[in-house]
Motif scaffolding. Sequence first.
Motif, short mmCIF file in Angstrom:
data_model
loop_
_atom_site.label_atom_id
_atom_site.label_comp_id
_atom_site.label_asym_id
_atom_site.label_seq_id
_atom_site.Cartn_x
_atom_site.Cartn_y
_atom_site.Cartn_z
N THR A 1 0.86 -1.17 0.00
CA THR A 1 0.00 0.00 0.00
C THR A 1 0.90 1.22 0.00
O THR A 1 1.82 1.31 0.81
CB THR A 1 -0.90 0.03 1.25
N PRO A 2 0.67 2.15 -0.90
CA PRO A 2 1.53 3.34 -0.94
C PRO A 2 1.42 4.16 0.33
O PRO A 2 0.45 4.08 1.06
CB PRO A 2 1.01 4.11 -2.15
N GLU A 3 2.44 4.98 0.60
CA GLU A 3 2.46 5.81 1.80
C GLU A 3 1.88 7.19 1.56
O GLU A 3 1.57 7.90 2.51
CB GLU A 3 3.89 5.93 2.30
N SER A 4 1.75 7.60 0.29
CA SER A 4 1.19 8.91 0.00
C SER A 4 0.35 8.83 -1.27
O SER A 4 0.46 7.88 -2.04
CB SER A 4 2.31 9.94 -0.18
N ALA A 5 -0.49 9.83 -1.44
CA ALA A 5 -1.34 9.93 -2.63
C ALA A 5 -1.21 11.34 -3.18
O ALA A 5 -1.06 12.30 -2.42
CB ALA A 5 -2.79 9.64 -2.27
N THR A 6 -1.29 11.47 -4.51
CA THR A 6 -1.15 12.76 -5.15
C THR A 6 -2.38 13.04 -6.00
O THR A 6 -2.83 12.19 -6.76
CB THR A 6 0.11 12.79 -6.04
N SER A 7 -2.91 14.25 -5.89
CA SER A 7 -4.08 14.66 -6.65
C SER A 7 -3.68 14.96 -8.09
O SER A 7 -2.49 15.08 -8.40
CB SER A 7 -4.70 15.91 -6.02
N PRO A 8 -4.66 15.12 -9.00
CA PRO A 8 -4.35 15.43 -10.40
C PRO A 8 -3.55 16.72 -10.59
O PRO A 8 -2.85 16.87 -11.57
CB PRO A 8 -5.73 15.54 -11.06
N VAL A 9 -3.65 17.64 -9.63
CA VAL A 9 -2.90 18.90 -9.77
C VAL A 9 -1.62 18.91 -8.96
O VAL A 9 -0.93 19.92 -8.89
CB VAL A 9 -3.77 20.14 -9.41
N ALA B 1 -6.64 8.89 2.35
CA ALA B 1 -5.88 10.10 2.02
C ALA B 1 -6.87 11.27 2.04
O ALA B 1 -7.85 11.27 1.31
CB ALA B 1 -5.24 9.97 0.64
N TYR B 2 -6.62 12.24 2.90
CA TYR B 2 -7.52 13.39 3.07
C TYR B 2 -6.94 14.61 2.36
O TYR B 2 -5.88 15.09 2.72
CB TYR B 2 -7.70 13.70 4.55
N PHE B 3 -7.66 15.13 1.37
CA PHE B 3 -7.23 16.31 0.63
C PHE B 3 -8.00 17.56 1.06
O PHE B 3 -7.99 18.56 0.36
CB PHE B 3 -7.44 16.07 -0.87
N THR B 4 -8.63 17.51 2.21
CA THR B 4 -9.49 18.58 2.69
C THR B 4 -8.79 19.94 2.72
O THR B 4 -9.37 20.95 2.31
CB THR B 4 -10.01 18.24 4.11
N CYS C 1 -8.50 24.74 -4.70
CA CYS C 1 -8.08 23.92 -5.83
C CYS C 1 -8.80 24.32 -7.12
O CYS C 1 -10.03 24.30 -7.18
CB CYS C 1 -8.32 22.44 -5.55
N PRO C 2 -8.06 24.65 -8.17
CA PRO C 2 -8.68 25.05 -9.44
C PRO C 2 -9.34 23.86 -10.16
O PRO C 2 -10.20 24.07 -11.02
CB PRO C 2 -7.52 25.60 -10.25
N SER C 3 -8.97 22.66 -9.84
CA SER C 3 -9.52 21.48 -10.51
C SER C 3 -10.42 20.65 -9.60
O SER C 3 -10.59 19.46 -9.81
CB SER C 3 -8.37 20.62 -11.02
#
Length: 73
Positions: free
Chosen positions: A8-16, A28-31, A37-39
Motif C-alpha cells: 500500500t503506498p504511503e502517499s497519494a497525489t491529486s491530479p494537480v 488520504a484526506y485532501f481537505t 483547488c482550481p480542478s
Amino acid sequence: MTKSTTETPESATSPVGHTVTISANRRAYFTEYLSACPSKNRCTRSELRRVMNVYPYHSYAKAKRKRLRAEGT
C-alpha cells in the motif's frame, strides 16, 4: 502466474500535484487543499472534503490496468 502484493503506498497525489500522507486506516484526506483547488470538480462534488480510500493490492491493480490499456484490451 500472477505476482500478488499487499503493498500500500504511503502517499497519494491529486491530479494537480497535491500530495498527502495515507493514514493508518488507508485514507488520504485532501481537505486542506479543496477550497483553493482550481480542478476541484475533477475530484469531487463535495464542498467540504475529498477523501480517497487506498486498499491492499492497490499497486497491483494499478499496474494491471496500465498493462491492459497498453495491450488495447
